[in-house]
Motif scaffolding. Sequence first.
Motif, PDB file in Angstrom:
ATOM      1  N   ALA A 296      43.924  28.294  45.869  1.00 57.23           N
ATOM      2  CA  ALA A 296      43.935  29.114  44.658  1.00 57.23           C
ATOM      3  C   ALA A 296      45.197  29.966  44.619  1.00 57.23           C
ATOM      4  CB  ALA A 296      42.689  29.990  44.603  1.00 57.23           C
ATOM      5  N   GLY A 297      46.106  29.637  43.704  1.00 62.95           N
ATOM      6  CA  GLY A 297      47.397  30.307  43.645  1.00 62.95           C
ATOM      7  C   GLY A 297      47.357  31.675  43.014  1.00 62.95           C
ATOM      8  N   GLU A 298      47.007  31.753  41.719  1.00 65.75           N
ATOM      9  CA  GLU A 298      47.108  33.018  40.999  1.00 65.75           C
ATOM     10  C   GLU A 298      46.036  34.017  41.404  1.00 65.75           C
ATOM     11  OE1 GLU A 298      49.802  33.781  39.327  1.00 65.75           O
ATOM     12  OE2 GLU A 298      50.444  31.777  39.947  1.00 65.75           O
ATOM     13  N   ALA A 299      45.065  33.590  42.191  1.00 65.56           N
ATOM     14  CA  ALA A 299      44.115  34.532  42.778  1.00 65.56           C
ATOM     15  C   ALA A 299      44.710  35.242  43.989  1.00 65.56           C
ATOM     16  CB  ALA A 299      42.830  33.812  43.182  1.00 65.56           C
ATOM     17  N   GLY A 300      45.944  34.879  44.333  1.00 63.83           N
ATOM     18  CA  GLY A 300      46.608  35.515  45.469  1.00 63.83           C
ATOM     19  C   GLY A 300      46.619  34.664  46.715  1.00 63.83           C
TER      20      GLY A 300
END
Length: 397
Positions: free
Chosen positions: A189-193
């Motif tokens: 999960a990229g944009e979740a950090g």
Amino acid sequence: MLTPRQLFLRHQAQTSDFPLLLEIERAEGVYMYAPDGRRYLDLIAGIGVSNVGHRHPRVVQAIKDQADKFLHLMVYGELVSAPPALLAEALHQTLPQQLDTVYFTNSGAEAVEGALKLAKRHTGRTELVSCHRAYHGSTQGALSVTGSEEFKRSYRPLLPDVRHIEPNHLPDLALITERTAAVIIETVAGEAGVRVPAPEYLPALRQRCTEVGALLILDEIQCGFGRTGTFWAFEQFGIEPDILLCAKGMGGGMPIGAFISTQEIMAGFKTNPILGHCTTFGGHPVSCAASLATLRAIQEENLLAGVAEKAARFRAQLQHPAIREVRGCGLLMAVEFESFDVLKPIIDRALFHEGILTDWFLFCDNSLRIAPPLIITNNQIDEACAALLRAVEFVVG
């Protein structure tokens, strides 16, 4: 005569009230250059796009060679051309045998849109399941399965029959049922950090999808094409998707995306109706030539081999009391601070005083993004880390 900066502000659509307004004249490798010659180290690779670096010689040459032959023809029609055919075959060689059919798009969001349609067409079902804090794009369908109400509420109504589950939470897998056409999930999960799933989670998800007849769509738009240290991130988790999504680092800087599945599943677009999914520019010959050159550069220059070591080098140096955690999978990393109020001045200081470009994550605004070109050297890593730590020290002391 107006300057590019003035024209940018006057005529280009803006998506925030505070653009960086950093003017770039050229780029090479891991660096970008302003008109005055100032150099900036790109620690985010154009948000995961320039995996092989800016203007990789093989990519540039492939673009030039293809431009000398032809540009657009009629991609999804009756004509055959070598660039998309050769790229599709090369992609298949990196994948499990059954994932043998590629539909080319212009972007990651378009790949998501096509995959969601394909899942509904193949299963005859309507429900789509995605994760909270997932990012899959900004078009209507992709936004529908993006897991943040803040980004969606101003654009409703969106697609109906979308359900969100908590990622990495095994009890929520029971919410995937015989009504579910597909589960779409980022492998990492990229944009979740940069959240890496627990070892047992993705196999359990794969099993649940198989049990109820739902398709598993793995979104590797950001984490594919070598970003995590294997060509595809799912290779690290012992599973295989029904549909795979890619884009960003796929084109070496050119716009391209794809969704990939089996002959059987993809055949749904042929009938009832004919031309069940169309795109004018998907599979554009120049973008496909650039993508094939990118793929070959990753393979033949052995760029995957150094990813884990380079990530470890970042981790070893990014030590400071203000840094709460460094998370990552290969060269997709998040450096967590207390808050956005602490992080934003660090990002600005790093850019305007240290010449280091980075940013934060859409759904994790207290974490700094590190996703440099895979070609970054040890010396460049040391340069970047030293500059970041100077910025941290200046802001928080």
